[in-house]
Design an enzyme around this catalytic site. Sequence first.
Site, PDB file in Angstrom:
ATOM      1  N   GLY B  49      35.596  43.945  42.291  1.00  0.00           N
ATOM      2  CA  GLY B  49      35.855  43.980  43.731  1.00  0.00           C
ATOM      3  C   GLY B  49      37.221  43.500  44.167  1.00  0.00           C
ATOM      4  CB  SER B  50      40.506  43.081  42.457  1.00  0.00           C
ATOM      5  OG  SER B  50      40.462  44.306  41.760  1.00  0.00           O
ATOM      6  NE  ARG B  89      47.270  38.171  35.095  1.00  0.00           N
ATOM      7  CZ  ARG B  89      47.781  39.163  35.821  1.00  0.00           C
ATOM      8  NH1 ARG B  89      47.088  40.258  36.033  1.00  0.00           N
ATOM      9  NH2 ARG B  89      48.980  39.070  36.334  1.00  0.00           N
ATOM     10  CD  GLN B  90      44.609  41.810  38.410  1.00  0.00           C
ATOM     11  OE1 GLN B  90      45.480  41.276  39.100  1.00  0.00           O
ATOM     12  NE2 GLN B  90      44.907  42.750  37.544  1.00  0.00           N
ATOM     13  CB  THR B  91      40.925  36.528  43.019  1.00  0.00           C
ATOM     14  OG1 THR B  91      39.898  37.513  43.094  1.00  0.00           O
ATOM     15  CG2 THR B  91      40.909  35.684  44.287  1.00  0.00           C
ATOM     16  CB  ALA B 284      41.281  32.048  46.351  1.00  0.00           C
ATOM     17  N   GLY B 286      40.259  31.918  40.579  1.00  0.00           N
ATOM     18  CA  GLY B 286      39.406  32.970  40.032  1.00  0.00           C
ATOM     19  C   GLY B 286      38.064  32.439  39.569  1.00  0.00           C
ATOM     20  N   GLY B 288      35.761  35.007  37.701  1.00  0.00           N
ATOM     21  CA  GLY B 288      35.125  36.011  36.844  1.00  0.00           C
ATOM     22  C   GLY B 288      34.570  35.473  35.544  1.00  0.00           C
ATOM     23  CD  GLU B 289      38.015  35.397  31.370  1.00  0.00           C
ATOM     24  OE1 GLU B 289      37.994  35.437  30.138  1.00  0.00           O
ATOM     25  OE2 GLU B 289      39.060  35.246  32.040  1.00  0.00           O
TER      26      GLU B 289
END
Lengths: 421, 335, 155
Positions: B49-50, B89-91, B284, B286, B288-289
């Site tokens: 959802g990035s 890392r994307q957020t 923010a 991240g 995810g992991e």
Amino acid sequence: MKTSVVGSRVTREDAWGKVFGQTKFPADVNLPGQLYAVVIRSPHPHAKVLSINCDYALEMAGVVAVLSAKDVPHNAHGVLFRDQPVLAEYVRMVGDPVAVVGAETEEIAREAAKRVQVEYQVLPTVFDPEEAMKPDVLPLHPSLRPTNVLYHMPIRRGSMEEGWAKADVVIEKEYNTQHVDHAFLQPEAVLAHLDERGHLVVQTATQYAHYDRGEIAHALGLRFSQVQVKTLAVGGAFGGREDISLQVIAALMAWKTLRPVKMENTREESFYSHSKRHPMRMQYKTGATKDGKLVAMEAKIVGDSGAYASWSINVLRKAAVHATGPYVIPNVSIDSYAVFTNNPFTGAMRGFGAAQTVLAYESQMDLLAKEIGISPLEIRLRNIFKVGSTTATGQVLTSSVPLDQCLAKITPYLQRGGESE
Amino acid sequence: MKKRGIGLGCSWYGTGYGNGFPDVSSAFVEIHDDGSATVLTGAVDVGQGSNSIFAQIVAEELGLEAQDICVYSGDTDATPDSGTTAATRQTYNTGNAVLKAVRQAKSSLLVYAAREFSCPTSEGIELKEGYIGVKGDPSRRVPLADLVFQARLRGERFISAESSTARSTPVDPETGQGAPYWPYSFGCQSAEVEVDTETGVVQVLKVVAVHDVGKALNPTQVEGQIAGGVTQGIGYALLEELELNEGKIKNPAFSSYLIPTALDVPNIEAFFVEDAESTGPFGAKGLGEPAMLPTVAAIINAIDDAVGVRITSIPATPEKILKALAEKNGEVKKH
Amino acid sequence: MIEIKLVVNEKPYNLNVEPSERLIDALRNRLGLLGTKEGCGEGECGACTIIMDGKTVNSCLVLAAQANGSVLTTIEGVGNRRSPHPVQKAFVEVGAVQCGFCTPGMVLSAKNLLDKNSHPSESEIGVAMSGNLCRCTGYDKILRAVKIAAEEGKQ
């Protein structure tokens, strides 16, 4: 900071296309006149390809081309080192691609793939990382490393002698984790074609389109400006779409035949064409005072890198850095190794080395707590990182370390349950 | 007999490439004549959802709604390189690049607007609800579309390109000392399990997950990441194992490589803690992991709590549980 | 080639298919209904779920010829942007969609459950959805979405 859109439960724009089945994954795009390509993979874990006989395959009506190592201008790709062949002359794992058939239909391509005869010279194998580490074992990548030890990361902090002297309780144990597959639901697929500009256009599902572009351009000897990688919907990734899989092979076939080329992995092919989570053997020795303060930790971590480097250096580094858990330990000695074997190659997967060590360091915490006679929550509260804490690598955590807040929130849920029949 | 136990697991995770590797994300932003905007980034949305997160960031800065923003990503002919969608890392990284880019486009918009509103400094201008105008004077504002369109007639456009680089340094190769990652995300989970002492089957009844996210840019997506992570953690702890024989995969199929189904998943309660990370977009970090990390520990510790055996090799299959129980009972008898 | 008759999403079709052709291939390649996904090819993942004569089936395990005379619903036959099915609306609003590869199959399994049983219990929902694998969401929001869609149907 007061925000209105950020922090709100905005619904995802892409969700609508997905609930109506409109979203295009790479298997869902086609071009007129496309070929289907199927890869021939090695059944051997370590072998030299002596010859490839394509005659029987090329005799079949509808077979357009069979390509192998000699057809790849620069036959190498890889995220850290280009140690992985596009099409192998020297095989280091079962499933290494050695040739690819392009045909008018998928059925013909799959049938023709069975008729390609590959002659191998089978070589000695090694599957156990600790065996592979020995200096007299045949190295799998002699141009990269003289032995199969791809990487060793030591962490040294404080004095182990002092640490063990202070320890009232010491727990020593070995932990082992397994090979895991990403098992994303959408098997790899790609559509490659040469467009009206003469550019190679590769539509696929990847985690990093710009990396794929670089590897395709490198393998074919093209400029970045001549290769377009366009990401379609990605059906899950979890690290398994970091290393390139079918993209270079499809691009090569399109470049050679001047035809659009479609490739789709079956689930079985998918298992063979992307990385795995590193199995790790983790020997831990952790010491605490009778008050439950951690004072010393020693760990040896050996990760099976499999046949190629992929991200193994970074994964075993991450394992080492995170090996203490989120706890202050003043005296630490860690040795983390990544080792080549003839197993399927391992690489990125959600957690990336830090997922394995959790099993070890959190088991040790519970065992120490039991020995000392305090609760699992209590031993953690006495040792967790806070703002200003120093990690085993000497890094000072300067802000946003709210593990205490996380634990406060979970505390009401730690009541022990009863028995039931 | 079925016995229940509860276990706790904590974890930490350094996000980003780390170890001094250049961790760069880039983004292009264009504000359109009708007051909507487009952001281009190389960051591939792999399902987490990035793209929605980037839309929210741009909308927030421009006083718009998320649906006013077009996000286009992952096409090398059109978007700048934003690094891989990995390392949680994307957020954080591309989120920062998008935020820098939209702020740059916005800064020239504010300067232009300040002139139009005879305001000596752009500090006095605000973007809100699709309007641009003077802070504190609701009578002096115009639709953003009017101002951007008028600006075009005067030859001014509001577009930008920005990059953001995360901080980390290589560790010393002899001692491992250094600051290899930034920022770190923390979390803890508890698992309640039921162990069948006759079959060795472990059923996870409930998982409570509390994760540090800095700032939840989209709480629905945070909860989605946590539930997905916990479920992968359950698979890792109890079910999943690639079986190899001389390097050959014995179970390359979903009929033999088992991942959790809807029936394997317990009640999951997801919470997040917001303690802003000053270097993150709106604070923010991240997730995810980190979302999958503590699960395995919580389950293994819960098994010990339930039946008093310590499983040290995962997955904790029924065979391993029964073997451990037999060894434990043997020991008890010996004493 | 074998000639078969099908009704797909309320439209009648006459198709010539190979004896060994799978239904999923006929739907995707002959009818261009690409919303039906193939994840495993052995009926384990449920991404290729369709509704055939009122029952959910894995279209990778059904031969096209076996479907002769059947009435089929694929994802393309359920809802649209103007009037989404309650299951689709709930999936989007609850956040039950991540990568979306399992979503068409999930939506069809949920729709078929609610067609048969408008008041499913939580365990009935779990069982009905257990033939569809998802690797992203942990099922949590998917199960919630089905529950919400069921409640919406009751009103």
